[in-house]
Motif scaffolding. Sequence first.
Motif, PDB file in Angstrom:
ATOM      1  N   ALA A 204      30.872 -18.395  49.288  1.00 41.11           N
ATOM      2  CA  ALA A 204      30.548 -19.492  49.562  1.00 41.11           C
ATOM      3  C   ALA A 204      29.543 -20.214  48.573  1.00 41.11           C
ATOM      4  O   ALA A 204      29.751 -21.409  48.330  1.00 41.11           O
ATOM      5  N   LYS A 205      28.816 -19.512  47.993  1.00 35.29           N
ATOM      6  CA  LYS A 205      27.958 -19.796  46.808  1.00 35.29           C
ATOM      7  C   LYS A 205      28.755 -20.390  45.455  1.00 35.29           C
ATOM      8  O   LYS A 205      28.489 -21.503  45.036  1.00 35.29           O
ATOM      9  N   GLN A 206      29.836 -19.674  45.313  1.00 35.18           N
ATOM     10  CA  GLN A 206      30.725 -19.857  44.204  1.00 35.18           C
ATOM     11  C   GLN A 206      31.434 -21.309  44.537  1.00 35.18           C
ATOM     12  O   GLN A 206      31.511 -22.391  43.780  1.00 35.18           O
ATOM     13  N   ALA A 207      31.845 -21.634  45.759  1.00 40.05           N
ATOM     14  CA  ALA A 207      32.474 -22.969  46.236  1.00 40.05           C
ATOM     15  C   ALA A 207      31.303 -24.185  46.380  1.00 40.05           C
ATOM     16  O   ALA A 207      31.942 -25.055  45.322  1.00 40.05           O
ATOM     17  N   LYS A 208      30.163 -23.841  46.454  1.00 44.46           N
ATOM     18  CA  LYS A 208      29.097 -25.042  46.298  1.00 44.46           C
ATOM     19  C   LYS A 208      28.963 -25.205  45.065  1.00 44.46           C
ATOM     20  O   LYS A 208      28.807 -26.516  44.403  1.00 44.46           O
ATOM     21  N   LEU A 209      28.808 -24.305  43.832  1.00 45.10           N
ATOM     22  CA  LEU A 209      28.671 -24.680  42.732  1.00 45.10           C
ATOM     23  C   LEU A 209      29.831 -25.305  41.969  1.00 45.10           C
ATOM     24  O   LEU A 209      29.641 -26.172  41.186  1.00 45.10           O
ATOM     25  N   SER A 210      31.019 -25.002  42.462  1.00 50.61           N
ATOM     26  CA  SER A 210      32.341 -25.401  41.854  1.00 50.61           C
ATOM     27  C   SER A 210      32.135 -27.072  42.251  1.00 50.61           C
ATOM     28  O   SER A 210      32.525 -28.024  41.438  1.00 50.61           O
ATOM     29  N   VAL A 211      31.710 -27.481  43.822  1.00 51.65           N
ATOM     30  CA  VAL A 211      31.632 -28.543  44.172  1.00 51.65           C
ATOM     31  C   VAL A 211      30.676 -29.646  43.337  1.00 51.65           C
ATOM     32  O   VAL A 211      30.868 -30.638  42.805  1.00 51.65           O
TER      33      VAL A 211
END
Length: 473
Positions: free
Chosen positions: A250-257
């Motif tokens: 989830a951290k990675q997803a938020k960073l990508s967004v």
Amino acid sequence: MPSHKTTFGVIVSTRGFFPASLAARGRRAILQKLDQMGIAAVIPPEQATPHGAIETYRDAKLCARLFREHQDDLDGILVILPNFGDEQGVVQTIDLARLDLPVLVQACDDDLDALDLEHRRDAFCGKLSVCNNLYQYNIPFTNTRLHTCPIDGDDFTDDLERFAAVCRVVKGLRRARIGAIGARPEPFHTVRFSEKILQDAGIKVITVDLSEIIAAARQLDDEAAEVKDKLTQIRAYGTIPADIPAENIAKQAKLSVAIDRWMLENELHASAIQCWSSIQRNYGCGVCLTMSMMGEDGFPSACEMDVAGAVSMLALRLASGRPPGFVDWNNNFRDERDKCIVTHCSNYPKSFMGSPLEIANLDILGASLGSDCCFGAVKGHIAPGSLTYTRISTDDTAGVIKAYVGEGRFTDDRVDTPGGIGVCEIPDLQNLLDYLCQNGFEHHVAMVRDNVADILEEAFEKYLAWDTYHHPG
């Protein structure tokens, strides 16, 4: 990446005492050809000049004015010689337009059974006159591979496709906007660059502190639609080991967004990112996966805040239309001196790898920082196939941009080492490496799975005026 249809300004030239019917037929033939290839044409109306061609100064002024009116649309200028043509009509059009665009010069074949006064072209000779005048006016141009060729032939189709790629590189780099996210690693003086030299070439660098990206990522809610969509994309992108905690993904997803939003807001074409170790220490994940996915979507991203490396990647993307990878020239391969190992943690786009991916923790950084803050590495072997490599560098002391290009292949050799791995074979590799050492080039290089070195050399050297070494082979 350019989203508009490739568009050429077209000059069909004629000379009065050669058959004007050839000019009219040539005009129809080139417009039909471009339409079949999906290329748009800007050309004066047929009735605006005699036979719809350019010959006189009046014709040149009319055509130049039309080109200037469409300057935002034009990618290059195409000169067609159905007969001898008029060198002054051609050169004055380009000179008056003052658009500084790539130019392609084509001349039509004569038929041996049609050399009478009513049918002869003499474009073979006329092309030399046109090119001589372009040279006198210091107008760089691209030549067809054959001195003369039929408009409807395959050879000219190849010339047009290659020229369109050259135009994409030139226009794309002259208007490039590169994101610089964070600071370079302090030990890496290697990746220092000059914003001012890049700006002089039309390449703009837009900066942001890494803390702003981290803050934007932390403000995102787990239930936000963008975050959920990105999580779905991540899980479909590669295999994630079962022991990776969901919160790390989830951290990675938020960073990508957060990075996607910043790229979109600033209308950026590529980026370079501070990928260690602040992001791991202060946010809790890697950034390689984010960079990989951006690259797959057409927005190349370079490691270790290497902005000139990001420009190199963008050039490959413009030339080939395929996602490039960003690698280290990393290891020798046994005693096979024309082979070497290229590697990164990695941020390679999925299609660059050409094999199933594992998305897991960074290995080297994970060993020192702890694996729990290092999710996001794209791991696998690069599949065999052709490659083009390039590196653009700002030589700050000399005040210039320099580059090298070349081709080789990825081999099917396997190497037991972590990260994204490839073995490449480059003809006369030892002399290439000596050239890089002697001329102060970086350890990073961009690669793409295609053969486009000649396109890059033409764009860099001829139209962008960058000192470019093309390694033979």
